[in-house]
Design an enzyme around this catalytic site. Structure first.
Site, PDB file in Angstrom:
ATOM      1  N   LYS A  63       0.819  -1.218   0.000  1.00 44.33           N
ATOM      2  CA  LYS A  63       0.000   0.000   0.000  1.00 44.33           C
ATOM      3  C   LYS A  63       0.857   1.275   0.000  1.00 44.33           C
ATOM      4  CE  LYS A  63      -3.333  -2.894   0.156  1.00 44.33           C
ATOM      5  NZ  LYS A  63      -3.962  -3.280  -1.114  1.00 44.33           N
ATOM      6  N   GLU A  99      -1.009   8.403   7.353  1.00 42.44           N
ATOM      7  CA  GLU A  99      -1.914   9.259   6.571  1.00 42.44           C
ATOM      8  C   GLU A  99      -2.706  10.120   7.535  1.00 42.44           C
ATOM      9  OE1 GLU A  99      -4.716   7.137   4.137  1.00 42.44           O
ATOM     10  OE2 GLU A  99      -3.232   6.599   2.636  1.00 42.44           O
ATOM     11  N   HIS A 122     -15.238  -3.344   8.929  1.00 45.09           N
ATOM     12  CA  HIS A 122     -14.570  -3.515   7.636  1.00 45.09           C
ATOM     13  C   HIS A 122     -15.183  -4.609   6.774  1.00 45.09           C
ATOM     14  CE1 HIS A 122     -11.742  -0.518   8.880  1.00 45.09           C
ATOM     15  NE2 HIS A 122     -11.426  -1.225   9.952  1.00 45.09           N
ATOM     16  N   ARG A 176      -8.620  -7.457  -8.462  1.00 47.87           N
ATOM     17  CA  ARG A 176      -9.415  -8.674  -8.625  1.00 47.87           C
ATOM     18  C   ARG A 176     -10.872  -8.310  -8.900  1.00 47.87           C
ATOM     19  NH1 ARG A 176      -9.365  -7.584  -3.158  1.00 47.87           N
ATOM     20  NH2 ARG A 176     -11.403  -7.178  -2.326  1.00 47.87           N
TER      21      ARG A 176
HETATM   22  C1  MV4 Z   1      -8.714   5.763   6.081  1.00 50.38           C
HETATM   23  C2  MV4 Z   1      -9.778   6.327   6.808  1.00 50.38           C
HETATM   24  C3  MV4 Z   1      -9.686   7.661   7.151  1.00 50.38           C
HETATM   25  N1  MV4 Z   1      -8.605   8.386   6.812  1.00 50.38           N
HETATM   26  N2  MV4 Z   1      -7.663   6.532   5.752  1.00 50.38           N
HETATM   27  C4  MV4 Z   1     -10.061   1.235   6.428  1.00 50.38           C
HETATM   28  C5  MV4 Z   1      -9.586   0.026   5.701  1.00 50.38           C
HETATM   29  C6  MV4 Z   1      -8.600   0.487   4.703  1.00 50.38           C
HETATM   30  N3  MV4 Z   1      -8.870  -0.105   3.435  1.00 50.38           N
HETATM   31  C7  MV4 Z   1      -8.709   1.975   4.667  1.00 50.38           C
HETATM   32  N4  MV4 Z   1      -9.569   2.367   5.743  1.00 50.38           N
HETATM   33  C8  MV4 Z   1      -9.714   3.666   6.091  1.00 50.38           C
HETATM   34  N5  MV4 Z   1      -8.699   4.496   5.728  1.00 50.38           N
HETATM   35  C9  MV4 Z   1      -7.618   7.791   6.124  1.00 50.38           C
HETATM   36  N6  MV4 Z   1      -6.534   8.522   5.815  1.00 50.38           N
HETATM   37  C10 MV4 Z   1     -10.857   5.513   7.148  1.00 50.38           C
HETATM   38  C11 MV4 Z   1     -10.821   4.174   6.798  1.00 50.38           C
HETATM   39  C12 MV4 Z   1     -11.972   3.404   7.192  1.00 50.38           C
HETATM   40  C13 MV4 Z   1     -12.785   2.805   6.267  1.00 50.38           C
HETATM   41  C14 MV4 Z   1     -12.527   2.873   4.908  1.00 50.38           C
HETATM   42  C15 MV4 Z   1     -13.348   2.275   4.005  1.00 50.38           C
HETATM   43  C16 MV4 Z   1     -14.466   1.572   4.451  1.00 50.38           C
HETATM   44  C17 MV4 Z   1     -14.732   1.486   5.773  1.00 50.38           C
HETATM   45  C18 MV4 Z   1     -13.905   2.082   6.692  1.00 50.38           C
HETATM   46  C19 MV4 Z   1     -14.200   1.979   8.054  1.00 50.38           C
HETATM   47  C20 MV4 Z   1     -13.380   2.558   8.968  1.00 50.38           C
HETATM   48  C21 MV4 Z   1     -12.246   3.265   8.541  1.00 50.38           C
END
Ligand code: MV4
Length: 502
Positions: free
Chosen positions: A116, A201, A236, A293
């Site tokens: 990532k 981040e 998630h 995917r």
């Molecule tokens: C974030 C975020 C807020 N700010 N990045 C969660 C899993 C990963 N794929 C990325 N995620 C997040 N990244 C920043 N800079 C909040 C999340 C996040 C989230 C993202 C997508 C779907 C559900 C989520 C649930 C909690 C936090």
């Protein structure tokens, strides 16, 4: 030209891939574990081979077993589905060495997006907006990170380089708590991925999770198929997806779509892929990661675009050009997918196992069910709890919601508990109806007991709400069975069924 595709997966996605192959006149080879002898994907395939005991590690994750079957059966291509081996660079590379076509991207693209931190650096170079944060690749020491953290600002997020899905993620509110949280994030990432590397981040609060479907052929043509709203999730795990997102207008769709295409081009992408974005309250959007995917939720994109994404994947892997140009992609209506999980929403979404004794699927106008289970099939604790995807299409979002309510009412599954009552409660939620939600909604504002949150003040959505609330009222007046009586209604229905069949 392929004559036979080996489907290296199970459940609904294996069935989905087999269906696409049959329509294309391609033979299919299934693989199965000891727990899946009676699974639907085994019945639907032309040939099926046992590859090991129930645990995935000893069956669906055994690349050597799968290659053995490929050789024995004479399969010339492998479709990995999602999960299991789908994003394993080494698996894709080994396919090529063995002269088998991997129906997916190049190993180098999987690797470039799998790390990532590397993915961030790559897309930044291509001019893709990312959340402000660390930009170096490679291992960063705690000293490096503690020095950079104040320049990013608090609150921030520690994320695992090998991560995705929230594992090894930590929210940091001040510099003082950084060292402790760095240590625990690294520990979790090390144990989950065997890689304790992390990056930083800025934390974007109250954002939506919106992803774009892209398709790329081996001639350099890349198109997008619009977005999917994926904010309705819990820990998630996505629970419901819809397309289009009520938060995205045509102008933003075009802007984000072209950035999604750019992200794919940055890693020389071929096949179907998904670009995940965070979109904040002010509609600023940021690249999060790319999934290299086919995704669980691909059907809602198929419903609004008319593109058969799996068939298109197979065509691309055969060396054909994309069947569509960007201009030919038209978005029609609205689609919603509810993931039906064997989980009890009245008991903390606890997984539920056992034999499905009875089931009756919803059908009719605008309804699609993708499932790998049927009456008599046993749900074991070895695999993902998702047992079906209920997908509906409507001309408008309101029609799609009404149709989903109808389909959820028709759906009967007896023998395991399911989260269907959760989806019914969600369909009653004014915030959901009004499109007023972000990724925190299910965990922080939603309750199975009280779907009636305070009404929204947003006038734009008042019309949709009026229709939906009126419908809710008429259902009540007509004494239509509601969610909390679901078990009773199931058993009444079983009683009728059994009396009928005596
Ligand atoms: C974030 C975020 C807020 N700010 N990045 C969660 C899993 C990963 N794929 C990325 N995620 C997040 N990244 C920043 N800079 C909040 C999340 C996040 C989230 C993202 C997508 C779907 C559900 C989520 C649930 C909690 C936090």
């Amino acid at each position: 030209m392929f004559t036979k595709v080996l489907v290296a997966n199970r459940g609904e996605i294996a069935v989905r891939i087999i269906r696409a192959c049959r329509e294309l006149g391609i033979g299919t080879v299934a693989v199965f574990s000891e727990a899946d002898r009676n699974a639907l994907h085994v019945r639907y395939a032309d040939e099926a081979y046992l590859i090991g005991p129930a645990p995935s590690r000893e069956s669906y994750l055994r690349a050597d077993k799968i290659f053995e079957v490929a050789k024995k059966s004479g399969a010339d291509a492998i479709h990995p589905g999602y999960g299991f081996l789908a994003e394993r660079e080494d698996f894709a590379a080994r396919c090529a060495e063995l002269g088998i076509t991997f129906i997916g991207p190049k190993p180098s693209s999987i690797a470039a997006m799998g790390d990532k931190g590397k993915a961030r650096a790559t897309v930044i170079k291509a001019g893709v907006p990312v959340v402000p944060g660390t930009e170096d690749v490679g291992n960063m020491t705690n000293d490096d990170l503690l020095r950079i953290a104040p320049t990013i600002g608090f609150p921030l997020l520690i994320k695992a380089t090998a991560g995705g899905g929230g594992k090894g993620m930590r929210e940091v509110r001040s510099l003082e708590e950084m060292p402790t949280l760095l240590a625990s994030a690294r520990r979790e990432a090390e144990s989950a991925f065997g890689d304790g590397n992390v990056y930083l981040e800025k934390l974007i609060e109250g954002a939506r999770h919106i992803e774009f479907q892209i398709m790329a052929d081996s001639f350099g043509n890349v198109i997008h198929l619009g977005e999917r709203e994926c904010s309705i999730q819990r820990r998630h795990q996505k629970l419901l997806e819809e397309s289009p997102s009520s938060f995205i207008d045509d102008e933003l769709r075009e802007k984000m779509g072209s950035i999604a295409v750019k992200s794919a081009q940055a890693v020389d992408y071929v096949n179907a892929g998904t670009i995940e974005f965070l979109v904040d309250k002010d509609r600023n959007f940021y690249f999060l990661e790319m999934n290299t995917r086919l995704q669980v939720e691909h059907p809602i994109t198929e419903m609004v675009t008319g593109v058969d994404i799996v068939a298109e994947q197979i065509r691309i892997a055969r060396g054909r050009q994309l069947s569509y140009t960007q201009e030919q992609i038209k978005f029609n209506g609205h689609a919603i997918e509810c993931r039906v999980n064997a989980e009890d929403p009245f008991n903390g979404f606890m997984p539920s196992t056992g034999r499905i004794t009875h089931s009756l699927l919803p059908t009719g106008p605008g309804v699609r069910v993708d499932t790998g289970v049927y009456p008599g099939f046993e749900i074991t604790p070895f695999y993902d709890p998702m047992i079906a995807k209920l997908i509906v299409w409507g001309e408008t979002r309101a029609q799609a919601i009404l149709r989903m309510r109808r389909a959820l009412e028709e759906y009967r599954i007896v023998g395991v508990r399911t989260n269907i009552p959760f989806h019914q409660t969600l369909m009653d939620s004014h915030r959901f109806m009004g499109g007023q939600f972000d990724t925190r909604f299910v965990e922080e504002r939603f309750s199975m007991d009280d779907a009636m949150e305070s009404r929204t003040e947003n006038l734009e959505i008042a019309a949709i709400l009026a229709t939906l609330v009126a419908h809710q009222q008429s259902e009540r007046n007509a004494n239509i069975v509601r969610r909390n009586e679901r078990d009773t209604s199931n058993w009444k229905w079983v009683g009728r069924w059994e009396r009928m069949h005596r």
